[in-house]
Scaffold this motif. Structure first.
Motif, PDB file in Angstrom:
ATOM      1  N   GLN A   1      38.574  42.512  37.387  1.00 29.18           N
ATOM      2  CA  GLN A   1      37.307  43.157  37.000  1.00 29.18           C
ATOM      3  C   GLN A   1      36.684  42.443  35.791  1.00 29.18           C
TER       4      GLN A   1
ATOM      5  N   SER B   1      44.347  44.242  38.612  1.00 23.00           N
ATOM      6  CA  SER B   1      43.040  44.729  39.069  1.00 23.00           C
ATOM      7  C   SER B   1      42.016  44.686  37.920  1.00 23.00           C
TER       8      SER B   1
ATOM      9  N   TRP C   1      42.647  41.920  48.413  1.00 26.48           N
ATOM     10  CA  TRP C   1      41.890  43.114  48.816  1.00 26.48           C
ATOM     11  C   TRP C   1      40.644  43.318  47.963  1.00 26.48           C
ATOM     12  N   GLU C   2      40.604  42.757  46.734  1.00 26.36           N
ATOM     13  CA  GLU C   2      39.413  42.961  45.907  1.00 26.36           C
ATOM     14  C   GLU C   2      38.356  41.868  46.086  1.00 26.36           C
ATOM     15  N   THR C   3      38.802  40.629  46.396  1.00 28.70           N
ATOM     16  CA  THR C   3      37.810  39.540  46.462  1.00 28.70           C
ATOM     17  C   THR C   3      37.811  38.813  47.807  1.00 28.70           C
TER      18      THR C   3
ATOM     19  N   VAL D   1      46.482  42.046  45.426  1.00 27.90           N
ATOM     20  CA  VAL D   1      45.348  42.704  44.750  1.00 27.90           C
ATOM     21  C   VAL D   1      44.098  41.830  44.837  1.00 27.90           C
TER      22      VAL D   1
END
Ligand code: SF4
Length: 434
Positions: A102, A98, A304-306, A301
């Motif tokens: 970032q 994660s 769900w983040e990008t 990960v």
């Protein structure tokens, strides 16, 4: 003697969570239940060669520095880069992944995982046709026909067959191996194939042909099948199709023989269609035999983040995804990136020559517990704790089940997550001109 029970082996995608580890004076003195690979990794934190201190390359030589100096130099490289490649992140925790994402967003980088050179095409197939999967528990409890296609678990996932598939005893398969049939489809007779009820040898790169012939047989179009497909006789194809249709729960477990052979993601796409055809007759699932212990976690990960599982390009200011254009090898071979950061991976040993040549030309930051050929190319080397042994964290098993890994011993090394947090803070500082 203090024994840590239910520790997790952080080596392969099986993520075995029944390991017992004896720890005395912060030293691992015993490991039970792990296979030879897992045992070697667990005791290896003390015996294998480690990157002992942070290092920066000066006048061609790597010289020892502090964590602060290494992170400062690495952050300057990232802040001054027009377009960075961030690569790897599959042998670390989801928490670190994660942070890597970032950092990639903060620096407008392309971020890609090791999946792109192994099971990445499965992700593309999943996007096109869906993922008719199951948990390893369901396979263990229900599956009476296990087909290993283009993989060799005896060597790559040594406990898979005893813990989750062929030899394991489940609720509906109480007699283990006696209650199951095992088929291996491969281009050579592997050690896994030697233990199968049926071994089917196919011609290299012809998986798509065999899947298509099996689909014809299952859908009642036998007349469309020639006498021989992919080096396999029509009789064998029809027999396998009958075996599949007459089993209660078919599991097709595939490796890179499917994902990285000719036709790439179209193979996975076709297997998914085969599963769909089979479900007209019985229950059937497919699953990729994922290698690195948290390669599934990167996909989870990142998605769900990008919104995307790998090969994500932040250079436009938002996540953009186009494997073949935004993959690690794509941007290296086309010389589009002017810096790179590699975490828990070794592109120096595994990438094509042209990609490695560009990697050697640009400033390269490495974060890893162990030295490897990438270290020889790196300008900044930052040692990290071994996740699952020296640091806790979450990882996703090959069936996308999250498993919490324990910390077994203390270490003087920073974790990947801590290093990445420090890098993000320093890059932000530099961007603000502090
Ligand atoms: Fe570790 Fe994989 Fe062996 Fe299980 S099968 S002990 S996860 S290396």
């Amino acid at each position: 003697m203090p024994i840590i029970k239910d520790a997790v082996c952080s080596l392969c995608g099986c993520l075995c969570d029944d390991i017992s580890v004896t720890v005395e004076d912060n030293k691992i003195t015993g490991v039970r239940n792990a296979c030879i690979l897992g045992h070697s990794k667990t005791v290896g934190v003390q015996t294998h060669d480690r990157i002992k201190t942070p290092m920066i390359r000066k006048d061609g030589e790597l010289v020892e520095v502090t964590y602060e100096e290494a992170i400062d130099t690495a952050a300057r490289i990232l802040a001054n880069s027009r377009r960075t490649l961030s690569y790897g992140w599959c042998s670390t925790s989801c928490e670190a992944i994660s942070k890597a994402i970032q950092l990639a967003e903060e620096t407008g980088s392309v971020i890609d995982s090791t999946a792109n050179v192994c099971h990445g095409p499965s992700a593309l197939a999943t996007q096109e046709k869906g993922n008719p999967g199951a948990t390893l528990g369901e396979i263990k409890n229900r599956s009476d026909l296990i087909i290993f296609w283009g993989c060799n678990p005896i060597h790559a996932h040594p406990r898979h067959m005893t813990r989750y598939s062929s030899f394991s005893r489940g609720f509906f398969t109480p007699n283990g191996r006696k209650d199951r049939k095992m088929v291996v489809i491969d281009v050579r007779k592997t050690d896994t194939a030697k233990r199968a009820d049926k071994y089917i040898e196919i011609e290299q790169g012809s998986d798509l042909l065999l899947v298509t012939a099996l689909r014809s047989a299952i859908n009642g179009h036998e007349t469309a099948i020639p006498k021989n497909v992919a080096g396999v006789s029509k009789t064998e194809i029809l027999e396998l199709a009958e075996l599949m249709k007459n089993s209660s729960f078919v599991s097709i477990l595939f490796g890179m023989g499917i994902t990285q052979s000719r036709s790439k993601y179209k193979n996975g796409d076709a297997v998914s269609s085969l599963i769909s055809d089979l479900t007209q007759h019985t229950k059937a699932i497919m699953m990729g035999m994922r290698g690195h212990y948290n390669v599934s976690g990167f996909g989870e990960v990142a998605t769900w983040e990008t919104g995307y599982p790998m090969a994500i390009d932040f250079s436009k200011g938002y996540p953009y995804y186009n494997p073949g254009e935004t993959g690690a090898n794509d941007v290296l071979v086309r010389e589009e990136v002017d810096a790179a950061i590699v975490g828990a991976a070794d592109p120096g040993a595994h990438f094509p020559q042209k990609a490695v040549r560009h990697l050697a030309r640009i400033p390269l930051i490495q974060i890893d517990p162990y030295p490897n050929p990438t270290t020889e190319l790196a300008d900044v080397v930052i040692p990290a704790a071994v996740v699952g042994i020296e640091a806790e964290g979450t990882a996703y098993r090959m069936d996308a089940i999250p498993i919490r890994m324990k910390k077994l011993i203390d270490t003087r090394f920073k974790t990947d997550e801590e290093i990445l947090k420090d890098l993000i803070a320093k890059v932000r500082e530099l961007k603000r001109g502090e």
